[in-house]
Design an enzyme around this catalytic site. Sequence first.
Site, PDB file in Angstrom:
ATOM      1  N   HIS A 124      16.203  39.097  47.079  1.00 52.67           N
ATOM      2  CA  HIS A 124      15.737  39.158  45.696  1.00 52.67           C
ATOM      3  C   HIS A 124      16.355  38.095  44.805  1.00 52.67           C
ATOM      4  O   HIS A 124      17.492  37.679  45.004  1.00 52.67           O
ATOM      5  CB  HIS A 124      16.046  40.529  45.121  1.00 52.67           C
ATOM      6  CG  HIS A 124      15.486  41.651  45.936  1.00 52.67           C
ATOM      7  ND1 HIS A 124      14.143  41.781  46.180  1.00 52.67           N
ATOM      8  CD2 HIS A 124      16.091  42.676  46.578  1.00 52.67           C
ATOM      9  CE1 HIS A 124      13.948  42.867  46.929  1.00 52.67           C
ATOM     10  NE2 HIS A 124      15.105  43.416  47.197  1.00 52.67           N
ATOM     11  N   ASP A 131      18.585  42.388  52.001  1.00 53.06           N
ATOM     12  CA  ASP A 131      18.487  43.027  50.679  1.00 53.06           C
ATOM     13  C   ASP A 131      19.511  42.421  49.717  1.00 53.06           C
ATOM     14  O   ASP A 131      20.035  43.086  48.834  1.00 53.06           O
ATOM     15  CB  ASP A 131      18.652  44.555  50.734  1.00 53.06           C
ATOM     16  CG  ASP A 131      17.934  45.269  49.583  1.00 53.06           C
ATOM     17  OD1 ASP A 131      17.389  44.584  48.688  1.00 53.06           O
ATOM     18  OD2 ASP A 131      17.921  46.506  49.584  1.00 53.06           O
TER      19      ASP A 131
HETATM   20 ZN    ZN Z   1      15.522  45.413  47.825  1.00 50.32          ZN
END
Ligand code: ZN
Length: 329
Positions: free
Chosen positions: A10, A285
């Site tokens: 992200h 992540d």
């Molecule tokens: Zn995530």
Amino acid sequence: MNGKIALEEHFNLPAFATDLPQYVNPGAMKEIARRLLDLSTDRLAEMDAAGIDYSVLSLTAPGVQAVPDPRRAVALARQANDELAEVVAANPTRYGAFASLPMQDPAAAVAELERCVAELGFHGVMLNGYTNIGDAETGWYYDHERYLPFWERLEALGVPAYLHPRDPLAGNQGIYEGHPELFGAVWSFTVETSTHALRLMTSGLFDRFPGLTVILGHLGETLPFNMWRIAHRASYMGDLIKFQKPLDYYLLTNFYVTTSGNFHTQTLNATLAEMGSDRVLYSSDYPYESMREASEWFDHAAISENDRVKIGRANARRLFPGIPEKIGK
Ligand code: ZN
């Protein structure tokens, strides 16, 4: 293991940085917020240290999905995608992109999907859970018929939708009363996202568009471990059944799962036993999790070397033909 391809990675833009949900303590969140905005030296150094060749970037949750005004959502999605396209253009051998879409306006979402895939070369879309509409208390889930043109276009373009968590609507939070520690990645994300995925399956969406691909993070948001029971009991639902196949068929045919934020070998092996090694993809992540922790675990996890190569890069290469040729070789 070098040459890994990561898919749930992200970033953020200043326009979205003011109201990031506080999933962890304020000190840690401050560092995460800084890392989300960094797309140059620190991130690339982290990728190098973790053996990640290529990261498909996505605007961090909830992003455009939390913008209640459709017109503003359309403008912000376009801005986010344009800025992300510039980041990718500056580093095309290290970064790829998932589009943000203004699902508040289904027709505009289809147009932006088309623009991002056909013109900007994005690999697919990142849907950060339901989309707010009108206010923060109202959410639209993607099994509704208003989204059929979106799914039809996604299937025709041959790109996946990554269904990412977000917290439940205020009206669905009663069970967490008195337990704010269960929000976010601890538990509420999992319940919200697995339920959303089941809504897609039970709506008959994958009978209508059998070529659709949906990606779930976190080793499938518990679905691989519960699928037999879900499918078994769903088969007793008589007139309520709007889908044509056993529910586990859709998980095995239309879904991929990633290792994002779930760095546990027993859980990975259970997922592999249920879904097979062709359906599992590597992810960290970042920056909610550490790329290094993800890679130190994955590189040494007790799985076969063949499966490690498939999960680490080969499955992603097959699913995303637009990834540059030299990546993961
Ligand atoms: Zn995530």
